[in-house]
Design an enzyme around this catalytic site. Structure first.
Site, PDB file in Angstrom:
ATOM      1  N   CYS A   1      -2.779  -3.278   7.088  1.00  0.00           N
ATOM      2  CA  CYS A   1      -2.423  -3.205   8.505  1.00  0.00           C
ATOM      3  C   CYS A   1      -2.745  -1.792   9.002  1.00  0.00           C
ATOM      4  CB  CYS A   1      -0.954  -3.544   8.702  1.00  0.00           C
ATOM      5  SG  CYS A   1       0.172  -2.275   8.057  1.00  0.00           S
TER       6      CYS A   1
ATOM      7  N   GLU B   1       0.833  -1.200   0.000  1.00  0.00           N
ATOM      8  CA  GLU B   1       0.000   0.000   0.000  1.00  0.00           C
ATOM      9  C   GLU B   1       0.874   1.260   0.000  1.00  0.00           C
ATOM     10  OE1 GLU B   1      -2.105  -3.049   2.737  1.00  0.00           O
ATOM     11  OE2 GLU B   1      -0.083  -2.560   2.070  1.00  0.00           O
TER      12      GLU B   1
END
Length: 357
Positions: A310, A285
């Site tokens: 996360c 990401e």
């Protein structure tokens, strides 16, 4: 839509074809006297070798599904087989017809060589369905025929069909062309038909992936580039269905790759003792967001990730203005990430892939 069915002997090709005919598909055939057809059509059990007006042959061909209360009676079998198929002199003439009438639905079991199928798979309305069943079940079904063979003969012929032993044709050689595979372990029509209903063969997504499936496939492909020793993660960042950036996890540019020892935390099982180290790997990401930059992310961007983000990536996703996160695989922080995303007004949804078998 035009569906061609291939498969092993006595696996249920014609039973699936009959199911599609009941859904208003038109059965099409290629005449046997066409020179460019497979010479082994008789051993392959092409339905073009079956007389559709012979109730005895029709009943024999369906006998492997004769168990269970849903078995159709002789009248319904005769009615289905008496529906005259439309015949063509060659694959090319069939291709021309279905192309000109592509909004109609057709089905056949008469296409099964790679050179012929490659001409059809170029068409956006063509779907190749393969079917198989347990070998012993298929052997028992074959013994219902007027000319049963020994188990060894059946296996030898099956090997020839699947692997092309001594032949130019093989099902194994067609696997990359198949859109949907059916494992026919069912004992009656009800169970088989229920499975086919669940597959929803008329869903256009089988031929042209929906946006979520398309971008999640690309995210999964991006993850293959990862060399992180803990897990492989891939991301695709899009806006208005246009790709802004892709990313996968690993050490920053210029550093030793994770799988070469570049991140001690990810490689901690390779080092003695319990020394604590910070992970230096960039997450997928992060890589995608850094590549795109906040200005390019803009309003309405969607982040596709094959694994739920996360917490560290979640706060970056929120900060850069992404409005939707779509993920596939679960991660240990799903609930915490979900709470933060919800508080920030970012939609989080899980992608549910369609299993094509």
């Amino acid at each position: 839509m035009f569906i061609a069915i291939i498969g092993t002997r006595c696996s249920g090709k014609t039973a699936v074809e009959d199911y599609l005919v009941s859904k208003d598909f038109q059965r099409v055939r290629i005449l046997n006297d066409s020179e460019d057809l497979n010479d082994d059509s008789s051993s392959y059990e092409s339905a073009s070798t079956i007389d559709p007006y012979n109730d005895q042959v029709a009943s024999k061909h369906l006998s492997f599904l004769s168990m269970g209360p849903s078995t159709p009676g002789p009248a319904s079998i005769a009615s289905r087989f008496h529906e005259k198929p439309r015949c063509f002199s060659s694959p090319s003439s069939l291709l021309d017809h279905v192309t000109r009438n592509w909004r109609m639905d057709f089905v056949t079991v008469d296409l099964y060589t790679r050179d012929v199928l490659e001409a059809f798979v170029k068409r956006p309305f063509f779907l190749l369905l393969s079917i198989d069943a347990p070998l012993l079940d298929r052997f028992h079904r074959s013994n219902n025929s007027p000319h049963p063979v020994s188990l060894e003969e059946f296996v030898r012929e099956d090997d020839s069909i699947v692997f092309g032993v001594g032949e130019t044709f093989s099902l194994h050689n067609l696997s990359d062309l198949v859109n949907i595979h059916v494992s026919n372990t069912f004992q009656n029509f009800t169970l088989l038909h229920s499975h086919l209903d669940d597959l929803n063969l008329l869903d256009p997504g089988h031929l042209r992936p929906h946006w979520d499936a398309y971008f999640m496939t690309l995210a999964s492909l991006a993850s293959k580039r990862s060399n992180c020793m803990k897990r492989r993660v891939g991301v695709v960042l899009v806006r208005e269905n246009r790709i802004l950036a892709t990313g996968y996890n690993g050490t920053p540019r210029g550093l030793t790759n994770c799988n070469e020892g570049g991140c001690i935390q990810c490689n901690r099982t390779s080092y003695p003792g319990n020394i604590a180290h910070e992970c230096v790997c960039l997450h997928a990401e992060e890589n995608a967001l850094l590549e795109a930059g906040r200005e390019r992310v803009g309003l309405g961007s969607v982040l596709y990730c094959n694994t739920c983000p996360c917490l560290k990536c979640t706060i970056k996703i929120i900060q850069t203005g992404v409005k939707t996160v779509v993920y596939n695989l679960s991660y240990k922080m799903d609930d915490a990430s979900a709470r933060l995303l919800a508080e920030a007004g970012v939609e989080l949804r899980r992608f549910q892939p369609v299993h094509k078998h």
